[in-house]
Write an enzyme that holds these catalytic residues in place. Structure first.
Site, mmCIF file in Angstrom:
data_model
loop_
_atom_site.group_PDB
_atom_site.id
_atom_site.type_symbol
_atom_site.label_atom_id
_atom_site.label_comp_id
_atom_site.label_asym_id
_atom_site.label_seq_id
_atom_site.Cartn_x
_atom_site.Cartn_y
_atom_site.Cartn_z
ATOM 1 C CB SER A 84 -0.907 0.029 1.241
ATOM 2 O OG SER A 84 -1.730 -1.088 1.299
ATOM 3 C CG HIS A 104 -5.472 -2.183 4.150
ATOM 4 N ND1 HIS A 104 -5.988 -3.148 3.329
ATOM 5 C CD2 HIS A 104 -4.936 -1.250 3.310
ATOM 6 C CE1 HIS A 104 -5.752 -2.837 2.056
ATOM 7 N NE2 HIS A 104 -5.121 -1.686 2.020
#
Lengths: 504, 504, 504, 504
Positions: free
Chosen positions: D336, D434
C-alpha cells in the site's frame, strides 16, 4: 512401358537447389534452436528435419485399410508444431520444401492407377468408379493426414493458417521454385476452405461491450483508415456505426475479416465525415435518419486464408443483418479508397512525356493552368511539373489549380478504375473485390478523402461501389465470366471523356 | 484407342433399373408434393427432378476458371433443400440416384487426363504435378460444389448430415445397387469429416443448468440405459455423475455424441448402482470418494456421421477434462453392455444340438443342473431346454440354476467377446469400438445388469473395457493393424476355460 | 414517571404461552436434531435455542458507534441458518417466537427517546431532527442486523424468503398470538421489499433453450393450468406463446413470478384453444396473425414474498417487451379463471333454499328446466337439485340444461365477480389482483374452460380482465382508493340483470 | 401542551438562507434549461421546482392505507430524473434543499405518536408494539417513497447513486447547513445499503476477454498506480495478475469497487516489480511460483456509495476465490501507498524548527549528513534544508544522503502510520481502511515506490498490511471498538525507536 517411376528419386533431388543452400545454413544454425519439450534429442539441421519428418509424417495407409488405421498419437502434431515454431525463416523454407517434396503424392502409385483406369475403360462402370476412387485417394499427399491431425490439437487450426501464410510468402517471394510447394499450398487451401466454410463461421457484431481482446485486434487490423486511440475506436462501434466480424470456433477471440459500416441519410461522398471525431459518443440513434449503409472499411486479418472467400460472404451476411434491423433500408454502398491511382498516374505522365503525348491527357486550357501555376514551359516541362505536383500533393494548396484539375483527375481516375486491367480483370484490387462481389462502380467522389494519405494515394478521390441487391448475382457472374464491369452513367461518362481526350 | 468414353451415356442409363421403377412411382406421387416456395412450377416426378437438378447443380467450372467462378445464388441451395424435404422416401431414392449418376464425375475427362498423365511420365516433374492437380480436380463430382454451397445455408450442415443418413440407409438396405450412390456417400463423408473435424467441435458438460432443448435430446438419444423421467435425467447430470457431449457451431443445440460418466470409489461391476434412483439429488460430492471414472453409456446421435470418428475423441477429451478436475484420478473404465451375446448363445446351442456337441459347452455337472431344473432328458432335450431358459430369461428365477450356470455363461461370454470375429475384428460392436480406441478387455462382471433388458441381452453380464492411458495408442495400433486384442488375465482365463471345455 | 420499563421482562414472558408448550415438546425432540457442523455442542431445546440466539444475534451497537462496529463473523449467519434448517416445524415456531420476543426492539430505549423528543419540541429543529434519527435507529429490532448479515451468506436471501414463508404461516395459522411475530414479519417484509425492488429484478424470457432447472420449476409452479409433460411444457414456450419471469441475482435459477402469454388474433374466449396440444411445435409464427396478447396464467412462486409487489410489475414490463417486439399490438388482456364461483353459488343456493327465495335467483322458465331435467318438485327440491347439479358438474351432460342455465349462471357469475366484496374490495382474489393493477373487468366467457377442473370451479366460465394501457393508472387508483371497479357494458349488463332478478 | 407543531412552517422557512440566494440565481438561470420531454411547461426557478416537487413527490399514504396505495406513475420518476439532470450545480443545491426540507418527515405527526407511545406505557404490549410500528412509519420522510420508485426506472439506481454523491458534496463543502440534507443523506445511504448489500453483488474477474467498456472504466478508475496505455492495462489482467470487481445487476457494466492483485513468490516489497512493463504478456503462469497474493491497488468508483461497505467485502471474497484457485496459498497482503506522509513530515519539520526541537527527530550523526549534503548550518537551517529536500525529492539524488536518511524516515513513517490519529483511529486513510478490515501493519518497505509520485508522497516508502485470515475478525473488532492497532515487531520496533529519539 512409357513411364519410369524409378526416376523420381533423382529428379526430385535436383529440385530447388537454391533451398539446398538454405538447408546448409540451417545445418549450422540448428544448434541455436533450443528444443526441450521432447526427449528425443534433435541433432539439428537437415538431419534433424529429416528425422522429425520421418517420424511424425506417417505413411498413408493403403486404400484398403484407410478406415482402419488408428490416428497417429497427438504428440506427433505437437512435435511438428513445436519444431516448426522453433525454426527461423530460412529453416522454415528448407523444412517446408522437404516436407512438400519428400512427403507428397506417390507419383508412381498414381501413374499405375492411371494405367489401370485406362485399361478398365472397356469394362464395367463399377470397376471404373472403383479405380477412380483409388486414384482420388492416391492423389492425396502423404502430409495431408498430418495436417488434418494438427487441426485437432489445441491451437492447431491457427497454426495451419499461419503455416499457409508462410507458404504463400515463399511462393510470392519466389524463394523456391519447387512446384511441390504449390501442391502444399493447394492442399492447405483446400483444407482451410472446408474448415472456414461459411456455415462454420459466426457473425459477431462488435460493440463497446465486446471483449477487449477482440477490440484491440480490430484496432490493430484496421488498415484502411487507421484507428488512433480509444475514443476513435469507441466511435467506430458507437451510434450510427456498426462493426461486424466473422469468427471461428477453432480460433476464439480472433476476428477473421472485419467490416466497418456507417449508417447515414445518403450515400456518403466523404470519409472524414465518417471517421472524424464526434463531440459526444453516448447519444441515441435516430432511426429516421438512417437510410443508407456505407461499408467504409473491410479488412482480412489472416494472410493464411488468402483465396478463402470471406469478405464477400461477410458483406452479404451484414446486408441481411442490417435489413432485419432496418427493414426499410434500401441503399448499400461502399465508400472505398483507390490505392495506386497516384502511382499509376505518375507512371502515365512519365510515359506520355517520353512519347510527347501530353495533349492526350489534359485539354489545352488545363495545361495552361498547370503552366501558370508552376511557371513552367508547355510540353515536357509542364508534364513533369504536373507529375511533381501529384507526387508531392502540392496541387492541393492552390484552390485555383484544384478547381482546374478536378475534371482531368476525375476522368483519369475513372479510366484507371474502369479501363486498366490485369488478366482482363480490374487492375485496382479494391475495385476487383467489389466487382467480383457483384457491386457496380457507382460514383467517383471528388475531395472525398482530404487526409494526407488520401491525397497522396488517389488525389483525394474515393469511389462508391454500390450493391443493388437484386443485381449482384448477375453482375458477379458477368464480371467473373465475361469480365464485364457494371458501372453507372457518371462513371461511364467520365470514362468516355477520357477516351475522347486521349483518342483511345 | 483402348477406351471409349462415348459409351458412357448409354451405360450409365442402364444402371440401377430397380430404381427406375421407383422413379415411375415417383412420377405419379409427385403431384401430391405441394411446392409453394418458388415461383417456377414443378411438374413433378422424373421431369421435375431433372429440371430442378439441371437448374441447381451448376456445372463444374473448368480447371482454369475454378477460382474465378462466382458462387451460385443461395436460392439454389434453398430450392434443393426444400425440394428434397418435400419428397417421400421412395422419391428420395430416385432423386439421389439421379443426382449421383447424372451429376457425378466426368469420366471422359478423367480418362483423358489419365492418358495425359501417362504421356507426361517422361517429361518433367512440373508437368506431372500439374496434370495430377488437374486429375484431382477432375475427380470432383459435379454435385460436390452444390453440397458445399448447401453447407453455407442456414441449417445446411444439418441437412447434409441427414441427407447422408438417407444415403447410408439406401446403401445398407440395398435398395439400389448403383455404385454411384457409394460415390455420393464417399463425397459426403469426406466433406462431413472436414466439417466435423475434432478441432471444430466443442466439448460441453451437460448439467441441470443446460438448455432444456439439449437435455431433452440427451434423454431421447440415450439408447444404452433408457432415461425414464425428469428425476432420472436429473440424476444423470447430478452429483457423482458427469455428462459430456460434443457440439458443433453449425448445429447449435444438437449434441453429436454423448458420454455418461459415473464417478466412483472403485471400478463399478454393476449398472443398477449407477442408474437406479437415489434418494436425494442435492447433496455435495465428496472428492475423497472419487477414484474412478466409469463410462457407462456412449451414444452417437447422428446416423449421417457414421464413420466420422467422434466417440473415440470424446472419450479422450473427457479423460483430459476429468484429469484436470481430479488430478489424482487414475482409473478410467467403461461399464459396457454386451448386446448380442444371448442371441449368439442361442444360435450356438441350436447348432451344437444339431451336431450333438452339447458336452463341448457345459460340463457334465452343469448339464445335470439344467436337466434337473427343467426336468428334461440329457442330450438334445437338455440343450433345447437350456436354449429356452436363455430365451425366456427363466433361468434367473432359480437361484440354484443361476449359481450353476455362472461359470459356463461367463466363459462363453468371454469367448463371444474375445474369440468371435468379423473380418478379423471383434464381432461385438461395443467391444470393437473400445478396442479400436485402445482400451483393454478388463473384467467380465456377473449379475451386473439385472434389468429384464440386461438379462435378455447378455444374461446379466457386463464388461469393463479399461483405458490404461499410456497404453491406448499401442493397443489401438495393435488391434487395428494386427487384430490383436488386449485382455486381462481374468478374461484370458475365462477364454482358455472355454477353449478347453469346447476342445478348441 | 408514567411508564415502567422494568415490567417488560415479566410481561413478555407471559406472551404466547401456547408456544411454551411447543417449546417443551422441542426440548424433548431436540436430541434428534443432529448438529455436526459446528464444534460447540448444542444441548438442544430451549436452552440450545437461547444459547445460540444469544451468541449469534449480536446486540445493536449504540447510535454513536453504529458505523464503527465490525460486521459479525459470517459463521454467525451460517450457524443460524444451519440450526434453523435442522429444526422441525414446532421447534421453528418456538425459535421464531423467542427470536422475535427477546431480540426485538428495546422498548425502554424507545420510550426514553420519545420523552426526549417531546422535551425538545420547544428547542431548535436540529435537535429534533437528531432525536428523530435516534428514534428511528432505536426502533430497529436487534435481530434486523442478523437478518442483514444472513443476506450476504451464500443462499442467504433464499433462506430469508423461506423464513418469512414460515412466519406468514405461523401468523395465518394463528399458532401464536404474539404480536412480536408480526414485527418480525414486518421487518422481513421491509428488507425483502428493498432487495426485491423492481430495479434489481431481471426479466427473463423462458424458451426451450432456457436451463432445464428453470423450465422444470416453471412446470412445477404453474398452478393455473397444470403442465402435464415435456410436450405440454415445450408448447408453452413455443410459437405463439411467450413465457416471462422475474429472476433475482441473489436467487439464480429461481423464477419469482411467471407469466404465460398467448399471442392471438383476437382476445381469446376459451382456454383449451390455448393449452390443448397442437400437432406440430416447430412451425414459424406469422406475425400478421398476432394482434392480441393474452395473459393466461400468472403464478407467484415464493410464499415468502407475499405483499412484495411483483406480478403487477411483471405484467407491465411484459407489455413493454411485447410492444417493442410487436409495435402494432394493441390488445392486452388476461383470460382468467374464477376460482370460488361454484362454492359461492352452492352456498347461495343453500341459503336461498332456507330463506325460500329461489325465485330471486332463476326465472320461472329456468326453474322449469331444472325441475324437468332433475325430475324434482318446484321450490326447495328444485333448489337442492340445482345445487347438486352444480356440485357434481352433472348439468354439463345435458345440452338442453346447459343452454337453459347459461343466462342464469352468467349473471350470477358477473355478480359474484363485481358485487361480492371483502373489506370493500373484490372477494375473488384473481379479480382483486387484476383490478389493483388497473385492468377492467371486460368480458365473461361462457364455456371457456370445459376441463373437469374448470367446470367444477366456475361452471366453465372464464373472464377477461383487459388492460387498456392509458387507463390502468387511473383505474388502479380508483379501485384502491375508492373501491370503484372498472367494468365493460357486457359485465355491467349481466350485473344489472342479476340485480333485477334478485330484487337487489 | 409542551410542543407547538404549528411553528414548523415558520422555522423551516428560515433554514438555509444561503441557499435562498442560490435559488434566486436559479430563478434567472432557469430559462436556459430547455425542458422538452413533458407537456407541462416548467416556469423555472423556485416556482418550477416547487411545482414539480409538489407534483412528483406524492404524500405518504396513511398508516392504514400504506399497503393499499397504487404506485405513482412511472412518469413521476422520469420527470424527477430528467428535471434534476437538467439543473446546474447551484440549482441542484436549491432543489435538494427544498426536497429535504419540505418533503421530509412530518414532525407534528411524529411528536403526536411519541406522546401516544408514552401514554401507552402502562397499557399492554400489543398497543405499544402497534404504536412503535406507527412511529417507525411516521419517521419515514415523504421523499423516501419517490426515491424507491426511482430505483425501479431504467438507470434509476445509478441516478440515485449519483444523487447521493451530490448530497455528500453539498454536506462536505458546507454549502448548506440545513440538517435536513443530512436526513436526505441518511435516507439515501440506508436505501443504497440495502440495494448494494453484498448478497446482491456479483464478483467478476476482469480479464483481457472482459468487455472493453469495463476495462476502459477499470483503467479510468485506477487511481493508485495510474494505467498508461493498452499494454499497461493488458498486463494488469495478464499472467501473475488478477483483477476483480463487484458489479451490480442494476448498474450493468459498471465496476463498483476494483481490486488489483499480484501473484508472487514472496510478499512484495516493491511496486515497480509489479506494475512495470514486462517483456512478454502471453506466457503461462507457473503455479509453483505462486505463494502470495498482493493487493496492490483497491479503488472505489462511486462517490455516492460512500459508507456502504464494499472494499472490505471484496477483499474477503477475493481471498476465498484465490484460496479455491490456489489451495496452498497462505500469504495475503497489501502493498500500500502512504499518501500524506511527506506533507505530514514537512509540517512536523516546520513545527520542530519553530520549537527548536530538531534533535528530537534525527540523531546527531544524521543531522551531520544533512548539513554536509546541503551545506547548511546546524539547527534551524538544517531543518529547513531537510524540509526542502523532502519537498523537492532532491534527497533521492544523493546515494549517501539516501543511505543516511533511511533509518530516520523509516521510524518517522512508522510513527506516522501507527501513532498519528484522528478521533482515535489511524490518521492515514489507507491504514484506517485495512486496519478496519482486520489486517495487521506488517512491514514498512524502504525504496518500494521509486516513481516521482511515490517519492513525493511518501519518500518512496510503502507498507504491507497483512491479512492473517484467522485473526482478521479479532483485529477488526479490537481496532474498531478499542482502537488497538495490530502491528508486527518490525513496525513496533521502528515506532519505539521514534519514541525514544523524540522523547515521547
Amino acid at each position: 512401358m512409357i513411364f519410369h517411376p524409378a526416376n523420381w528419386a533423382f529428379r526430385s533431388s535436383v529440385w530447388c537447389w537454391r533451398s539446398r543452400a538454405v538447408l546448409k545454413a540451417a545445418l549450422k544454425a540448428s544448434d541455436v534452436n533450443g528444443y526441450r519439450w521432447y526427449s528425443t534429442p534433435i541433432r539439428g539441421g537437415v538431419t534433424g528435419m529429416e528425422e522429425i519428418l520421418a517420424r511424425v509424417v506417417a505413411p498413408l495407409p493403403t486404400y484398403e485399410t484407410r478406415d482402419k488405421s488408428p490416428p497417429p498419437p497427438e504428440s506427433n502434431s505437437l512435435e511438428f508444431m513445436h519444431f516448426y515454431g522453433s525454426l527461423d525463416k530460412e529453416d522454415k523454407l528448407g523444412f517446408l520444401t522437404k516436407l512438400s517434396q519428400d512427403f507428397g503424392v506417390d507419383h508412381t502409385g498414381v501413374s499405375e492407377l492411371a494405367l489401370r483406369l485406362l485399361d478398365a475403360q472397356l469394362r464395367d462402370l463399377v470397376t471404373i468408379l472403383q479405380i477412380e476412387d483409388r486414384l482420388r485417394y492416391g492423389l492425396t499427399p502423404r502430409y495431408k493426414q498430418l495436417l488434418n491431425h494438427i487441426s485437432r490439437a489445441e491451437g492447431g487450426v491457427k497454426f495451419l493458417v499461419d503455416l499457409r501464410a508462410d507458404v504463400i510468402e515463399i511462393i510470392s517471394s519466389k524463394a523456391c521454385e519447387a512446384p511441390h510447394i504449390r501442391d502444399l499450398n493447394g492442399t492447405l487451401k483446400s483444407l482451410l476452405s472446408e474448415w472456414f466454410s461459411v456455415g462454420l463461421l459466426r457473425l459477431e457484431r462488435i460493440t463497446w461491450q465486446s471483449p477487449c481482446e477482440i477490440l484491440q485486434r480490430i484496432s490493430q487490423y484496421e488498415a484502411v483508415h487507421p484507428i488512433r486511440n480509444w475514443t476513435d475506436l469507441k466511435r467506430r462501434v458507437g451510434p450510427y456505426r456498426r462493426c461486424y466480424a466473422f469468427t471461428h470456433a477453432a480460433m476464439p477471440g480472433e476476428p477473421l475479416v472485419v467490416l466497418h459500416v456507417a449508417l447515414t441519410e445518403d450515400i456518403s461522398d466523404n470519409i472524414q465525415s465518417i471517421v472524424r471525431e464526434l463531440a459526444a459518443l453516448d447519444f441515441e440513434e435516430d432511426v429516421n435518419k438512417i437510410n443508407a449503409a456505407i461499408f467504409y472499411s473491410i479488412s482480412s486479418t489472416q494472410a493464411g486464408l488468402q483465396g478463402v472467400e470471406l469478405g464477400n460472404y461477410l458483406i452479404k451476411r451484414v446486408v441481411r443483418e442490417l435489413q432485419s434491423e432496418f427493414p426499410h433500408m434500401a441503399q448499400f454502398s461502399s465508400l472505398s479508397p483507390i490505392p495506386g491511382f497516384s502511382s499509376w498516374l505518375q507512371g502515365l505522365l512519365s510515359q506520355y512525356k517520353k512519347e510527347g503525348r501530353g495533349s492526350d491527357l489534359l485539354s489545352e486550357q488545363e495545361w495552361k493552368e498547370v503552366e501558370q501555376a508552376t511557371d513552367s514551359a508547355p510540353g515536357s516541362a509542364a508534364i513533369e511539373a504536373l507529375r511533381k505536383l501529384i507526387a508531392t500533393s502540392e496541387w492541393m494548396r492552390s484552390e485555383r489549380l484544384t478547381r482546374a484539375l478536378e475534371p482531368a483527375l476525375m476522368r483519369l481516375c475513372a479510366w484507371y478504375l474502369y479501363g486498366e486491367k490485369r488478366r482482363g480483370y480490374a487492375l485496382n484490387p479494391v475495385a476487383n473485390f467489389h466487382l467480383q462481389n457483384g457491386a457496380s462502380m457507382w460514383r467517383l467522389n471528388w475531395s472525398a478523402d482530404t487526409s494526407p494519405r488520401g491525397v497522396a494515394n488517389s488525389c483525394g478521390i474515393m469511389v462508391n461501389y454500390r450493391y443493388f441487391l437484386n443485381e449482384t448475382s448477375k453482375n458477379s457472374a458477368l464480371y467473373l465470366q465475361n469480365k464485364d464491369i457494371a458501372a453507372s452513367e457518371q462513371v461511364l461518362g467520365l470514362v468516355s471523356q477520357f477516351q475522347k481526350s486521349s483518342k483511345l
